[in-house]
Design a protein around this motif. Sequence first.
Motif, PDB file in Angstrom:
ATOM      1  N   GLY A  23       0.878  -1.405   0.013  1.00  0.00           N
ATOM      2  CA  GLY A  23      -0.144  -0.015  -0.039  1.00  0.00           C
ATOM      3  C   GLY A  23       0.822   1.277   0.027  1.00  0.00           C
ATOM      4  O   GLY A  23       0.152   2.522  -0.159  1.00  0.00           O
ATOM      5  N   ARG A  24       2.015   1.243   0.042  1.00  0.00           N
ATOM      6  CA  ARG A  24       2.944   2.368   0.073  1.00  0.00           C
ATOM      7  C   ARG A  24       3.622   2.493  -1.012  1.00  0.00           C
ATOM      8  O   ARG A  24       3.577   1.673  -2.355  1.00  0.00           O
ATOM      9  CB  ARG A  24       4.152   2.268   1.228  1.00  0.00           C
ATOM     10  N   SER A  25       4.138   3.891  -1.593  1.00  0.00           N
ATOM     11  CA  SER A  25       4.851   3.938  -2.903  1.00  0.00           C
ATOM     12  C   SER A  25       6.404   3.259  -2.967  1.00  0.00           C
ATOM     13  O   SER A  25       6.722   3.468  -1.634  1.00  0.00           O
ATOM     14  CB  SER A  25       5.120   5.519  -2.979  1.00  0.00           C
ATOM     15  N   ARG A  26       6.686   3.007  -4.144  1.00  0.00           N
ATOM     16  CA  ARG A  26       8.125   2.343  -4.218  1.00  0.00           C
ATOM     17  C   ARG A  26       9.168   3.471  -4.059  1.00  0.00           C
ATOM     18  O   ARG A  26      10.132   3.130  -3.628  1.00  0.00           O
ATOM     19  CB  ARG A  26       8.004   1.704  -5.759  1.00  0.00           C
ATOM     20  N   PHE A  27       8.769   4.743  -4.050  1.00  0.00           N
ATOM     21  CA  PHE A  27       9.569   5.784  -4.143  1.00  0.00           C
ATOM     22  C   PHE A  27       9.290   6.796  -3.081  1.00  0.00           C
ATOM     23  O   PHE A  27       8.263   6.867  -2.702  1.00  0.00           O
ATOM     24  CB  PHE A  27       9.674   6.610  -5.571  1.00  0.00           C
ATOM     25  N   ASP A  28      10.591   7.441  -2.663  1.00  0.00           N
ATOM     26  CA  ASP A  28      10.451   8.568  -1.584  1.00  0.00           C
ATOM     27  C   ASP A  28       9.359   9.830  -2.044  1.00  0.00           C
ATOM     28  O   ASP A  28       9.741  10.463  -2.949  1.00  0.00           O
ATOM     29  CB  ASP A  28      11.809   8.856  -1.292  1.00  0.00           C
ATOM     30  N   GLN A  29       8.193   9.887  -1.149  1.00  0.00           N
ATOM     31  CA  GLN A  29       7.343  10.989  -1.682  1.00  0.00           C
ATOM     32  C   GLN A  29       7.838  12.136  -0.962  1.00  0.00           C
ATOM     33  O   GLN A  29       6.924  13.334  -1.053  1.00  0.00           O
ATOM     34  CB  GLN A  29       5.738  10.447  -1.126  1.00  0.00           C
ATOM     35  N   ASN A  30       8.778  12.249  -0.420  1.00  0.00           N
ATOM     36  CA  ASN A  30       9.256  13.527   0.240  1.00  0.00           C
ATOM     37  C   ASN A  30      10.314  14.562  -0.518  1.00  0.00           C
ATOM     38  O   ASN A  30      10.643  15.456   0.033  1.00  0.00           O
ATOM     39  CB  ASN A  30       9.967  13.294   1.605  1.00  0.00           C
ATOM     40  N   THR A  31      10.552  13.511  -1.539  1.00  0.00           N
ATOM     41  CA  THR A  31      11.210  14.511  -2.571  1.00  0.00           C
ATOM     42  C   THR A  31      10.503  14.607  -4.043  1.00  0.00           C
ATOM     43  O   THR A  31       9.750  13.654  -4.297  1.00  0.00           O
ATOM     44  CB  THR A  31      12.707  13.477  -3.020  1.00  0.00           C
ATOM     45  N   PHE A  32      11.136  15.471  -4.926  1.00  0.00           N
ATOM     46  CA  PHE A  32      10.336  15.812  -6.032  1.00  0.00           C
ATOM     47  C   PHE A  32      10.577  14.695  -6.988  1.00  0.00           C
ATOM     48  O   PHE A  32       9.815  14.194  -7.574  1.00  0.00           O
ATOM     49  CB  PHE A  32      10.800  17.094  -6.685  1.00  0.00           C
TER      50      PHE A  32
END
Length: 328
Positions: free
Chosen positions: A10-19
């Motif tokens: 259920g989480r994204s594969r990539f860091d959502q804190n960076t553009f």
Amino acid sequence: MSDNLTFQYGRSRFDQNTFFGRFRHFLDVIDPSTLFVPEKRLQESVELLDRFKRGTLPPGVTDAQLWQAQKIKQAIIHPDTGEKILMPFRMSGFIPFGTPVVVGLLLPNQTLVSTIFWQWLNQSHNACVNYSNRNASKPAPVSKFFLGYLGAVTSAVSIAVGLNVLIQKASRFNPTTRLLVRRFIPFPAVATANVCNVVLMRHSELSEGISVLDDSGNVVGTSKVAAKHALLETALTRVVLPMPILMLPPIIMAVLEKFVNNAGVVVSPPCHQASSPPETPETRAARPQSGVPRRLRPGSASRHQSLPTDVPDQRESAGAGDRSGDGL
């Protein structure tokens, strides 16, 4: 970010804190390759994720396989209803199915009927995509979506047709300027329709407020101020998003046309001599000689044609003037 991160359901594969992480995430969401996933592969992906949740994964399954299975499921299956989304209305199908519509919007020299058709088709496709990917955790009446669709179609068609009529009646515009301005009409029509759709679909949030979450994702209350900011930012985003695809092509075309006109590119006509048939004795005799007038009297043509082709022009002129050969 590395593709070999530990899988989190259920989480994204990539860091959502960076553009860059958010950019990579949305590239996964709109990846058209998921349109061609067969039914068997989809069922295998769903089963693999179910076994992960139950803790019964078979040995040898990697994190990359789990990430790919989740990507396939999220692209095809609605997270709330559990039903398959029709292919043209999936987020992964937005580019391949939406591009022909955008091309139709940018076609030059459109008639009134074609303008209405392409604006209607664009808003209909957007409405179907929005409804197919809606948040179904809270039931919403279909009339709410229909109201937003009707408002978007009405505003888009009205603005597109109205601007076309105004430009046609603008006497101070020369034909070139009129054509250039008409190329930019799709953008204000689409942008206004997008804003109208957002306002009609979410206007109730202004009076009811939206949920406010803490850092852990827990609901701490509702806020009308947050709803106002969210609605404003969403409307602004709907204006900016279509700008590159509806504004850049007309600008590029105008620059290219100006460059071609300034370059003065002229296509030379083909040389007629190169394509003429080879000369024969008959065509040479029939061709007028340079500087010597050919005045044949009746009855002299047959005698002239019997002369050899290499006889000088003077012979030809003298034979034409000999009256002893004239028949009655």
